[in-house]
Each structure stands twice: as C-alpha cells, then as structure tokens.
Design an enzyme around this catalytic site. Structure first.
Site, PDB file in Angstrom:
ATOM      1  N   TYR A 180      63.353  36.755  59.916  1.00 52.81           N
ATOM      2  CA  TYR A 180      62.859  36.525  58.546  1.00 52.81           C
ATOM      3  C   TYR A 180      63.825  37.107  57.512  1.00 52.81           C
ATOM      4  CZ  TYR A 180      58.148  34.753  59.547  1.00 52.81           C
ATOM      5  OH  TYR A 180      57.091  33.978  59.922  1.00 52.81           O
ATOM      6  N   ARG A 209      40.936  36.601  47.699  1.00 47.20           N
ATOM      7  CA  ARG A 209      42.349  36.214  47.555  1.00 47.20           C
ATOM      8  C   ARG A 209      42.642  35.611  46.179  1.00 47.20           C
ATOM      9  NH1 ARG A 209      46.873  35.325  46.841  1.00 47.20           N
ATOM     10  NH2 ARG A 209      48.433  34.355  48.171  1.00 47.20           N
ATOM     11  N   ARG A 217      42.871  32.910  55.734  1.00 45.68           N
ATOM     12  CA  ARG A 217      42.592  31.791  54.840  1.00 45.68           C
ATOM     13  C   ARG A 217      41.484  30.846  55.280  1.00 45.68           C
ATOM     14  NH1 ARG A 217      48.712  29.985  53.927  1.00 45.68           N
ATOM     15  NH2 ARG A 217      48.787  30.762  56.062  1.00 45.68           N
ATOM     16  N   ASP A 266      50.711  42.784  56.776  1.00 45.32           N
ATOM     17  CA  ASP A 266      51.602  41.723  57.256  1.00 45.32           C
ATOM     18  C   ASP A 266      52.796  42.340  57.961  1.00 45.32           C
ATOM     19  OD1 ASP A 266      51.824  38.640  56.955  1.00 45.32           O
ATOM     20  OD2 ASP A 266      53.855  39.407  56.754  1.00 45.32           O
ATOM     21  N   ARG A 325      45.015  36.630  63.781  1.00 47.43           N
ATOM     22  CA  ARG A 325      44.802  36.162  62.400  1.00 47.43           C
ATOM     23  C   ARG A 325      43.315  35.898  62.130  1.00 47.43           C
ATOM     24  NH1 ARG A 325      50.278  34.901  60.885  1.00 47.43           N
ATOM     25  NH2 ARG A 325      49.574  34.916  58.749  1.00 47.43           N
TER      26      ARG A 325
HETATM   27  O1  1CP Z   1      43.431  39.298  60.743  1.00 48.19           O
HETATM   28  C1  1CP Z   1      44.664  39.273  60.641  1.00 48.19           C
HETATM   29  O2  1CP Z   1      45.418  39.070  61.596  1.00 48.19           O
HETATM   30  C2  1CP Z   1      45.247  39.515  59.274  1.00 48.19           C
HETATM   31  C3  1CP Z   1      46.410  40.433  59.249  1.00 48.19           C
HETATM   32  C4  1CP Z   1      47.749  39.710  59.436  1.00 48.19           C
HETATM   33  C5  1CP Z   1      48.601  39.769  60.547  1.00 48.19           C
HETATM   34  C6  1CP Z   1      48.353  40.474  61.864  1.00 48.19           C
HETATM   35  C7  1CP Z   1      48.387  38.889  58.463  1.00 48.19           C
HETATM   36  C8  1CP Z   1      47.822  38.549  57.148  1.00 48.19           C
HETATM   37  N1  1CP Z   1      49.633  38.541  58.954  1.00 48.19           N
HETATM   38  C9  1CP Z   1      49.772  39.048  60.220  1.00 48.19           C
HETATM   39  C10 1CP Z   1      50.936  38.936  61.108  1.00 48.19           C
HETATM   40  C11 1CP Z   1      52.003  37.961  60.803  1.00 48.19           C
HETATM   41  N2  1CP Z   1      52.535  37.631  59.562  1.00 48.19           N
HETATM   42  C12 1CP Z   1      52.746  37.262  61.778  1.00 48.19           C
HETATM   43  C13 1CP Z   1      52.566  37.441  63.280  1.00 48.19           C
HETATM   44  C14 1CP Z   1      51.454  36.619  63.829  1.00 48.19           C
HETATM   45  C15 1CP Z   1      51.756  35.163  64.018  1.00 48.19           C
HETATM   46  O3  1CP Z   1      52.687  34.800  64.735  1.00 48.19           O
HETATM   47  O4  1CP Z   1      50.977  34.368  63.463  1.00 48.19           O
HETATM   48  C16 1CP Z   1      53.683  36.471  61.116  1.00 48.19           C
HETATM   49  C17 1CP Z   1      54.691  35.532  61.743  1.00 48.19           C
HETATM   50  C18 1CP Z   1      53.546  36.704  59.712  1.00 48.19           C
HETATM   51  C19 1CP Z   1      54.368  36.131  58.609  1.00 48.19           C
HETATM   52  C20 1CP Z   1      53.546  35.446  57.602  1.00 48.19           C
HETATM   53  N3  1CP Z   1      52.781  36.090  56.685  1.00 48.19           N
HETATM   54  C21 1CP Z   1      53.319  34.065  57.460  1.00 48.19           C
HETATM   55  C22 1CP Z   1      53.922  32.974  58.325  1.00 48.19           C
HETATM   56  C23 1CP Z   1      55.031  32.314  57.608  1.00 48.19           C
HETATM   57  C24 1CP Z   1      55.793  31.370  58.503  1.00 48.19           C
HETATM   58  O5  1CP Z   1      56.951  31.685  58.789  1.00 48.19           O
HETATM   59  O6  1CP Z   1      55.228  30.354  58.916  1.00 48.19           O
HETATM   60  C25 1CP Z   1      52.426  33.885  56.391  1.00 48.19           C
HETATM   61  C26 1CP Z   1      51.908  32.599  55.827  1.00 48.19           C
HETATM   62  C27 1CP Z   1      52.085  35.186  55.923  1.00 48.19           C
HETATM   63  C28 1CP Z   1      51.113  35.516  54.848  1.00 48.19           C
HETATM   64  C29 1CP Z   1      49.831  36.048  55.335  1.00 48.19           C
HETATM   65  N4  1CP Z   1      49.709  37.162  56.150  1.00 48.19           N
HETATM   66  C30 1CP Z   1      48.389  37.412  56.385  1.00 48.19           C
HETATM   67  C31 1CP Z   1      47.619  36.416  55.687  1.00 48.19           C
HETATM   68  C32 1CP Z   1      46.134  36.349  55.637  1.00 48.19           C
HETATM   69  C33 1CP Z   1      48.524  35.565  55.033  1.00 48.19           C
HETATM   70  C34 1CP Z   1      48.179  34.409  54.133  1.00 48.19           C
HETATM   71  C35 1CP Z   1      48.420  34.805  52.736  1.00 48.19           C
HETATM   72  C36 1CP Z   1      47.668  33.994  51.719  1.00 48.19           C
HETATM   73  O7  1CP Z   1      46.433  34.098  51.639  1.00 48.19           O
HETATM   74  O8  1CP Z   1      48.333  33.312  50.925  1.00 48.19           O
END
Ligand code: 1CP
Length: 343
Positions: free
Chosen positions: A150, A37, A28, A74, A24
């Site tokens: 999910y 964003r 954010r 994502d 990640r």
């Molecule tokens: O640099 C990077 O890694 C950005 C690319 C990326 C990746 C690899 C994003 C962007 N998401 C992911 C993978 C991801 N998404 C995972 C696996 C990694 C981990 O375990 O952390 C998971 C579980 C998600 C699901 C997801 N997407 C969540 C988690 C929700 C929860 O259940 O707690 C969230 C908040 C997102 C949104 C998201 N995805 C990525 C970003 C930058 C964001 C935030 C969105 C925003 O700005 O509102």
C-alpha cells in the site's frame, strides 16, 4: 483460565458449536455503522475517536452475539504513522499523499513514534470497557509486505504495478523497508496487548501478488520475524497469533510456522485438506466464500453446514469467512449463516 470458547479454540479445544466471528464484521454492510459513518468526511478521523471505535466494534456483537470482537481501526494506521499522509476519499478507498516511490524515501523515513498511534490504544481500552465481560478482543496489524505494498502503490489497486516494479528493481530497499515495518508492527501489537487485546491477527491481504519464492522472501520471512519478536517478549509471549494469507501460492504446510496458533483460511483453500494437514497442530478459522452470503437462504444454509460438517471433530475450529464481509451483503443473510452454525 478464561471461559471464552474463542480462546479455548485457539488452544485447540473442541466444541460442539464452533465460536464465530467474521472478518470485517463491523463496517459498511451494517446500517448502524452507516449512521455513525455519515458524521465523518474522512474515515481516518472516525478511527481517531476512541469512544466511537468502541461503539462500532460492539455493533456486530450486539446484533449477532458473536464470540469475539475485533478492534475497530485499520491496517493503514501504521504507514500513516510514518508520515505517508493517509486519507480515505469517498468511494475511492485509501490514498497516501506521500507514497514510497524511490529508495531515498525509505532512507529518509521519519522514525516510528508509537505515540502517534495513541488513538488506537485508547480505542482498545474503550472497547474493553464496553464489551461483555470475557468477550475476547482481537487486535491486528497488516503484514509488513501488505503495508509495504500500500505504501509503494499509494492506494489500493487491481494490479499493484508500481509495487511489483519496485520489488524487481529495488529488492534491497524493499527489504530495508520491510524490516522497518516489522519493527513498527511489533511495537504496535505489543502496545495493543498492553492496552487489553486478547489475541492478534496479522492480515497478509496482498500475499496473492507474490510468486511462491517471493512470498517466502518478501512476506513470510518478515511475518515469522514479527511473530518471533512477540513470542520473545514477556508481555506478548502468551497471546495467540492468527495469520490470514490471501490466495497464497504455497501449500498450507509450507505457509504455517510454530509461533502461530491459528491459520485464517482464504475461501479458495481446501479446508478438508487443511484439516488433515494441521490437525492437533493449529486452530483453523474461516473459508466460507463471502459471496455465498449473496445467495438464497437455502444455499447459505447448505454451504455453512458443509464446512461445519467437515470440521465437526476438529479440535480448534473457529467459524469465519474466507475473506471480509463485503458492503453489499444484507445483514439478515449473516443471521441465516449464524443460525446454521448454531443449529
Ligand atoms: O470489524 C472490522 O474488521 C473493522 C475493523 C477493520 C479491519 C480489521 C477495518 C475497518 N479494516 C480492517 C483491516 C483492513 N483494512 C484490511 C485487512 C483485511 C482484508 O483483507 O479485508 C485491509 C486490506 C484494509 C485496507 C482498507 N481499509 C480498505 C481496502 C482497500 C483496497 O485496497 O481494496 C478499505 C476500503 C479500508 C477502509 C475501511 N477500513 C475499515 C472500514 C470499515 C473501512 C471502510 C471505510 C468507510 O466506511 O468508508
């Protein structure tokens, strides 16, 4: 041959300074991310703009001079492609408007159409265009289990109650769904490779919901199958595969398998033990508790050095966190960590 230290480490070569990237790493916690964003109400709309994704993937590379970039997208794009209706609402995380709630929903799923994810493949192409030459790009997907969780829960959750209930009441339907997702993930990753990614990471972010036995039955079987499909295909057979398992209730030697190049260690795992068990077999990345980045510079420095010291002579060590960077982390703290690794 490529000159990237990251790809060399995945091939078990030793380095004086470990290659670095962060789970990640784009997101954010970066003000430059927040700036872009703000223009989008729904996060998914931003993911559908390939040039924007490329710029976001480049941001942490420019700021920290990291050794690998990860595609900006994502894991939930795949269930969305099955028509589950993904949206990200402000402050609430992901939500599906048509989650899987009964076996009929699985039987009636529309067939997977790779074309609906064309925006992801175009993001890969755009990112490759603007990344420094030789800087590897990591493609990714969620593990079939994590995507199923999910899809059934309909959102993120603390306890994933619906998912656990579905698993105990409808195990066969769940297995059918996992097979469908495995196939889709294979096609999805293959097309990412054809579009230009150099390595793949599979995120099993909800592995911690499963008992030891269920982790094998409902997650690892499908992840191994997915890896096998990638190894059996001539376009993807040489692409290194990294696996992240969140808090797995299993010993590291039972978790890993032959088609993996690297295991991404969760922060609760014992990296010393893993390094003894996996030496000369697999590359290791990760393990620093992301929460350490909320501490003083001195603590960050010492905790980073501890891991570097343990892994000093390990062939194939990649520095990373034991889970993703959280939004509350000060970007300057990441600099302290990187200085410690490179010093
Ligand atoms: O640099 C990077 O890694 C950005 C690319 C990326 C990746 C690899 C994003 C962007 N998401 C992911 C993978 C991801 N998404 C995972 C696996 C990694 C981990 O375990 O952390 C998971 C579980 C998600 C699901 C997801 N997407 C969540 C988690 C929700 C929860 O259940 O707690 C969230 C908040 C997102 C949104 C998201 N995805 C990525 C970003 C930058 C964001 C935030 C969105 C925003 O700005 O509102």
């Amino acid at each position: 041959m490529n000159s990237s230290n990251f790809l060399k480490a995945l091939n078990l070569q030793k380095h004086d300074t470990p290659p670095i990237w962060l789970m990640r790493q784009a997101g954010r916690y970066l003000p430059e991310y927040q700036k872009i964003r703000r223009d989008y109400k729904n996060f998914l709309d931003m993911c559908k703009k390939p040039e924007i994704c490329a710029r976001l993937a480049l941001q942490p590379i420019e700021r920290y001079d990291l050794d690998a970039s990860i595609l900006f997208s994502d894991i939930l794009t795949v269930p969305d492609a099955f028509g589950l209706g993904l949206a990200f609402y402000e402050g609430e995380g992901p939500k599906f408007s048509n989650p899987i709630s009964e076996p009929e929903n699985i039987a009636n799923l529309k067939s997977f159409d790779l074309n609906t994810l064309d925006y992801v493949f175009r993001a890969v192409e755009e990112t490759k265009k603007i990344l420094p030459v030789d800087l590897p790009l990591i493609g990714f997907c969620g593990s079939p289990w994590t995507l199923a969780a999910y899809s059934i829960e309909g959102s993120g959750s603390k306890d994933f109650k619906k998912t656990k209930q579905f698993l105990s009441e409808q195990p066969q339907a769940l297995k059918d769904f996992l097979n469908i997702l495995t196939d889709a993930c294979f096609q999805y990753l293959k097309q990412q490779v054809l579009s230009g990614v150099n390595a793949i990471q599979i995120f099993d972010s909800w592995a911690d919901l499963l008992t030891t036995k269920d982790l094998e039955t409902f997650s690892l079987i499908y992840t191994r199958k997915l890896a096998q499909m990638l190894k059996d295909d001539h376009t993807t057979k040489k692409i290194p595969i990294i696996l992240f398992e969140k808090a797995p209730k299993m010993n590291i030697q039972d978790l890993v398998f032959k088609d993996l190049s690297c295991i991404s260690l969760y922060w609760q795992e014992d990296i010393k033990n893993a390094s003894t068990t996996l030496r000369n077999k697999l590359a290791i990345q990760g393990n620093l508790n992301p929460k350490v980045l909320l501490e003083s510079d001195e603590i960050i420095w010492n905790e980073t050095k501890k891991i570097c010291q343990i892994m000093k002579n390990y062939p194939g060590f990649i520095f990373n966190l034991g889970h993703g960077v959280t939004p509350n982390i000060d970007p300057k703290k990441v600099e302290v960590m990187i200085k410690a690794i490179r010093s």
